[in-house]
Design a protein around this motif. Structure first.
Motif, PDB file in Angstrom:
ATOM      1  N   PHE A 142     -15.243   5.185  12.401  1.00  0.00           N
ATOM      2  CA  PHE A 142     -14.306   6.157  12.077  1.00  0.00           C
ATOM      3  C   PHE A 142     -13.165   5.403  11.497  1.00  0.00           C
ATOM      4  O   PHE A 142     -12.391   5.621  10.516  1.00  0.00           O
ATOM      5  N   GLY A 143     -12.909   4.221  12.308  1.00  0.00           N
ATOM      6  CA  GLY A 143     -11.747   3.209  12.017  1.00  0.00           C
ATOM      7  C   GLY A 143     -12.092   2.547  10.276  1.00  0.00           C
ATOM      8  O   GLY A 143     -11.209   2.328   9.651  1.00  0.00           O
ATOM      9  N   LEU A 144     -13.531   2.142  10.418  1.00  0.00           N
ATOM     10  CA  LEU A 144     -13.922   1.493   9.286  1.00  0.00           C
ATOM     11  C   LEU A 144     -13.929   2.388   7.978  1.00  0.00           C
ATOM     12  O   LEU A 144     -13.188   2.015   6.938  1.00  0.00           O
ATOM     13  N   GLY A 145     -14.142   3.484   8.239  1.00  0.00           N
ATOM     14  CA  GLY A 145     -14.006   4.579   7.166  1.00  0.00           C
ATOM     15  C   GLY A 145     -12.495   4.890   6.502  1.00  0.00           C
ATOM     16  O   GLY A 145     -12.219   5.165   5.538  1.00  0.00           O
ATOM     17  N   GLY A 146     -11.588   5.027   7.667  1.00  0.00           N
ATOM     18  CA  GLY A 146     -10.195   5.087   7.505  1.00  0.00           C
ATOM     19  C   GLY A 146      -9.797   4.151   6.608  1.00  0.00           C
ATOM     20  O   GLY A 146      -9.044   4.102   5.608  1.00  0.00           O
ATOM     21  N   MET A 147     -10.118   2.795   6.856  1.00  0.00           N
ATOM     22  CA  MET A 147      -9.655   1.688   6.001  1.00  0.00           C
ATOM     23  C   MET A 147     -10.155   1.739   4.895  1.00  0.00           C
ATOM     24  O   MET A 147      -9.667   1.200   3.767  1.00  0.00           O
ATOM     25  N   ILE A 148     -11.487   1.834   4.661  1.00  0.00           N
ATOM     26  CA  ILE A 148     -12.164   1.985   3.322  1.00  0.00           C
ATOM     27  C   ILE A 148     -11.395   3.131   2.580  1.00  0.00           C
ATOM     28  O   ILE A 148     -10.992   2.835   1.298  1.00  0.00           O
ATOM     29  N   GLY A 149     -11.040   4.288   3.018  1.00  0.00           N
ATOM     30  CA  GLY A 149     -10.388   5.452   2.259  1.00  0.00           C
ATOM     31  C   GLY A 149      -9.034   5.146   1.846  1.00  0.00           C
ATOM     32  O   GLY A 149      -8.641   5.553   0.837  1.00  0.00           O
ATOM     33  N   ILE A 150      -8.191   4.202   2.632  1.00  0.00           N
ATOM     34  CA  ILE A 150      -6.879   4.029   2.124  1.00  0.00           C
ATOM     35  C   ILE A 150      -6.657   2.717   1.357  1.00  0.00           C
ATOM     36  O   ILE A 150      -5.493   2.212   1.070  1.00  0.00           O
ATOM     37  N   MET A 151      -7.676   2.032   1.114  1.00  0.00           N
ATOM     38  CA  MET A 151      -7.728   0.657   0.486  1.00  0.00           C
ATOM     39  C   MET A 151      -7.039   0.746  -0.870  1.00  0.00           C
ATOM     40  O   MET A 151      -6.389  -0.022  -1.295  1.00  0.00           O
ATOM     41  N   PRO A 152      -7.436   1.940  -1.656  1.00  0.00           N
ATOM     42  CA  PRO A 152      -6.840   1.933  -3.015  1.00  0.00           C
ATOM     43  C   PRO A 152      -5.545   1.939  -3.123  1.00  0.00           C
ATOM     44  O   PRO A 152      -4.830   1.905  -4.231  1.00  0.00           O
ATOM     45  N   ILE A 153      -4.725   2.539  -2.210  1.00  0.00           N
ATOM     46  CA  ILE A 153      -3.405   2.537  -2.192  1.00  0.00           C
ATOM     47  C   ILE A 153      -2.518   1.249  -2.364  1.00  0.00           C
ATOM     48  O   ILE A 153      -1.717   1.300  -3.101  1.00  0.00           O
ATOM     49  N   PHE A 154      -3.368   0.155  -1.949  1.00  0.00           N
ATOM     50  CA  PHE A 154      -2.743  -1.352  -2.233  1.00  0.00           C
ATOM     51  C   PHE A 154      -3.206  -1.709  -3.630  1.00  0.00           C
ATOM     52  O   PHE A 154      -2.543  -2.932  -3.795  1.00  0.00           O
ATOM     53  N   PHE A 155      -3.804  -1.088  -4.299  1.00  0.00           N
ATOM     54  CA  PHE A 155      -3.947  -1.598  -5.810  1.00  0.00           C
ATOM     55  C   PHE A 155      -3.012  -1.216  -6.897  1.00  0.00           C
ATOM     56  O   PHE A 155      -2.282  -0.153  -6.625  1.00  0.00           O
ATOM     57  N   LYS A 156      -2.569  -2.087  -7.602  1.00  0.00           N
ATOM     58  CA  LYS A 156      -1.856  -1.638  -8.924  1.00  0.00           C
ATOM     59  C   LYS A 156      -2.538  -1.328 -10.051  1.00  0.00           C
ATOM     60  O   LYS A 156      -3.664  -1.699 -10.407  1.00  0.00           O
ATOM     61  N   VAL A 157      -1.878  -0.201 -10.782  1.00  0.00           N
ATOM     62  CA  VAL A 157      -2.595   0.350 -12.023  1.00  0.00           C
ATOM     63  C   VAL A 157      -1.641  -0.030 -13.115  1.00  0.00           C
ATOM     64  O   VAL A 157      -0.552  -0.045 -13.111  1.00  0.00           O
ATOM     65  N   ASP A 158      -2.449  -0.515 -14.265  1.00  0.00           N
ATOM     66  CA  ASP A 158      -1.647  -1.076 -15.309  1.00  0.00           C
ATOM     67  C   ASP A 158      -1.698   0.142 -16.433  1.00  0.00           C
ATOM     68  O   ASP A 158      -2.405   1.006 -16.445  1.00  0.00           O
TER      69      ASP A 158
END
Length: 58
Positions: free
Chosen positions: A42-58
């Protein structure tokens, strides 16, 4: 990290899908009585699920 809009959308979709798969595995392990493994998934899935928040989009 910087990504183009199309690549970001693909990464976001894959991370959400992976998070849902881990959530399903978590629910399956709770029903079997493996509570610590379920909590880890559950914790691993949560971390993977919110990971794209930290990426920047050009």
């Amino acid at each position: 990290m910087r990504f183009s809009r199309s690549k970001y959308e693909k990464i976001d979709a894959v991370s959400k899908f992976t998070g849902l798969i881990l959530l399903a595995l978590c629910i399956d392990n709770v029903s079997k009585g493996n509570y610590y493994l379920a909590l880890f998934l559950f914790g691993l899935g949560g971390m993977i699920g919110i990971m794209p928040i930290f990426f920047k989009v050009d």
